[in-house]
Each structure stands twice: as structure tokens, then as C-alpha cells.
Design a protein around this motif. Sequence first.
Motif, short mmCIF file in Angstrom:
data_model
loop_
_atom_site.label_atom_id
_atom_site.label_comp_id
_atom_site.label_asym_id
_atom_site.label_seq_id
_atom_site.Cartn_x
_atom_site.Cartn_y
_atom_site.Cartn_z
N PHE A 18 3.09 64.03 8.00
CA PHE A 18 1.46 63.57 8.21
C PHE A 18 1.22 64.45 8.14
O PHE A 18 -0.16 64.63 8.24
CB PHE A 18 2.12 62.98 9.98
CG PHE A 18 1.23 63.00 10.61
CD1 PHE A 18 0.32 61.24 10.28
CD2 PHE A 18 0.53 63.42 11.34
CE1 PHE A 18 -0.98 61.71 11.07
CE2 PHE A 18 -0.57 63.32 12.43
CZ PHE A 18 -1.59 62.06 11.72
N ARG A 19 1.48 65.81 8.44
CA ARG A 19 0.50 66.76 8.29
C ARG A 19 -0.13 66.99 7.29
O ARG A 19 -1.51 67.30 6.92
CB ARG A 19 1.16 67.55 9.26
CG ARG A 19 0.80 67.55 10.69
CD ARG A 19 1.98 68.74 11.19
NE ARG A 19 1.78 68.90 12.74
CZ ARG A 19 2.51 67.32 14.23
NH1 ARG A 19 2.63 66.30 12.93
NH2 ARG A 19 1.67 67.41 14.79
N SER A 24 -4.79 66.52 3.71
CA SER A 24 -5.42 66.70 2.10
C SER A 24 -6.36 65.15 2.73
O SER A 24 -7.93 66.28 1.71
CB SER A 24 -4.05 65.69 1.14
OG SER A 24 -3.35 66.31 1.03
N VAL A 25 -6.66 64.82 3.23
CA VAL A 25 -7.86 63.87 3.76
C VAL A 25 -8.74 65.01 4.51
O VAL A 25 -10.34 65.22 3.74
CB VAL A 25 -7.59 63.32 5.20
CG1 VAL A 25 -8.52 62.57 5.08
CG2 VAL A 25 -6.46 62.29 4.62
N LEU A 29 -12.62 65.52 2.76
CA LEU A 29 -13.44 65.55 2.80
C LEU A 29 -14.59 66.78 2.97
O LEU A 29 -15.40 66.76 2.61
CB LEU A 29 -13.32 64.47 4.62
CG LEU A 29 -12.91 63.11 4.38
CD1 LEU A 29 -13.02 62.76 6.03
CD2 LEU A 29 -14.06 62.57 3.49
N ILE A 30 -13.78 68.27 3.41
CA ILE A 30 -14.77 68.22 3.14
C ILE A 30 -15.00 69.61 2.12
O ILE A 30 -16.08 70.92 2.54
CB ILE A 30 -13.99 70.06 4.28
CG1 ILE A 30 -15.10 70.91 5.19
CG2 ILE A 30 -12.99 70.74 3.68
CD1 ILE A 30 -16.09 70.22 6.24
#
Length: 281
Positions: A18-19, A24-25, A29-30
Motif C-alpha cells: 500500500f505504501r 508511486s502515485v 503526480l509531483i
Amino acid sequence: MAIPTYAGPLERVWYYTFRIICASVFIFLIAPILIIVPLSFNAEPYFSFTQGMLTLDPDAFSLRWYETFLTSDRWMNSIQNSIIVAFFSTFFSAVLGTLAALGLSRSELPFKGVIMGLLISPMIVPLIIAAAGMFFFYSKLGISQTYVGLIMAHTALGTPFVVITVTATLSNFDHTLVKAGASLGATPTYTFFKVTMPLIMTGIISGALFAMMTSFDEVIVAIFIAGVEQRTIPLQMWAGIREQISPTILAVATILITFSIIMLSTVEILRRRSDRIRGIS
């Protein structure tokens, strides 16, 4: 939060998976935003990393584009315009949004859902449609390509943020405090400034900060409404991309990113402060 010591093998796998997914997300995005920052220090007039930058050669980095930004009359004029428009539009958005939220908080108000939908419609309607409508409407009033028209347009875009944040703050507001003030002889105005406003100030400030960031970031409405003398920073960046591509745009983008981070950090601090106050109460 650390993984519990009693967690089973599958729970441990999911804990780390989950982490990794969240990281990764976040990177996805950044990364496109953060890559602008080192490029703004490029000594060469390129929008890509040079060989010197990749090898961390000190001569490959420069502040020349920041210097160009600070010494350019066009960019300085756009900063002045953005500050003027953002200041007044934020003020009017805070006032109008707070008044609207206070009205929506009244239990006897009919058609709350419809009114709320109309108030936040500038956030839902595509900006190109809103900009075109504002242009034709403001042209009829004779305020298109003026500071008044641009401030009014940005006020309309920023007010929904104040309405939402103040409405959320008022959802936990104890209205018996207002009744108690009235029973003690306080006028509605006195009760508002001494009782209601201090308790919802966090929501007002948070909404005002979002309205300010919207004003500094908005370009579509500015293209329709602003004239040559009212060019804001985003509009000047757009014009710069069309007229003459320069890494100065990257320097300006880096400054705006820093400004946004500061504003969002302030909003988060205010949110935590509001949560602590609610916990105490």
C-alpha cells in the motif's frame, strides 16, 4: 504509523504494498512539477538538462532567468497586476462567501441544495464556457478589459471555495451561542463579530487562501477579460510561450510552485488548529 507486531504475513505484505502504491502515485503526480525547478537554474536557454547539469558542473547552473524576471518591466507589471487583482478578489470572495455560508446554515432556508449548487457552479462549469459568458456580459456593461471586470471575474471563481470551507466549519457550529448572545442583549452585528466570526475564522482564512491561489493561477478567464494593461502572471506566461519561448517562464513557474506550497502548508496548519479547537470543545 508502524505496522502492528501482531500482524500476519498477508497484512505485512499489504502494509508495504500500500505504501509503495501511494509513493508511486505521489511521484507520478509531483515529478512533472518538480522537474521544472532544476531546469529554471539552467545557464543555457534550453528547456532540457544540459550535459553540464547532468554532471553537476557549477558553471552549468545560473540565476540569470530569475534576474531577467526581476528586471523585466513586463514581468514586474504582471506581478503588480496579479497582486492587485488577487487582493481585491480575495477580499470580496471572503465577504460574499462568508455571507452566503451563513445564510445556508439557517435551518429555515428553503431550497438549500439548489442554492448551494448555484453558488459552487463556477467550480463545475467548464472555465471556457464561464469565460465566454463573462466576456459577453462584461462587454455589455463596459467593464471588459478593465481591472474591475477582472476582479469581478476572479471573485466569482474564488467565492465557491469560501462557501465550501465556511459551510464545513459551520456544520459543527453551536448556534445556541448566538441565541445566548441575543438573550443577553447583544445585537446581531455584535454577536457576529464577537462570537460567530472568531469561531469560523479558520474556514474563512482557508477559503480566502484557496481563492487567492485561484486568482494567481487562473489564465482562461484572464485571456477573455484582461486587456494588455491587466496582464497577470499566468497570462504573461501564456503570452511568453506564444510569442517568445524563454526559460524565464520556468523561473516564474518555480516561484509560483513555492508560493502554492506555502499557501497549502498554511491551509493545513489552519486545519489542524481547527481540529484541535474542536477536540478541546
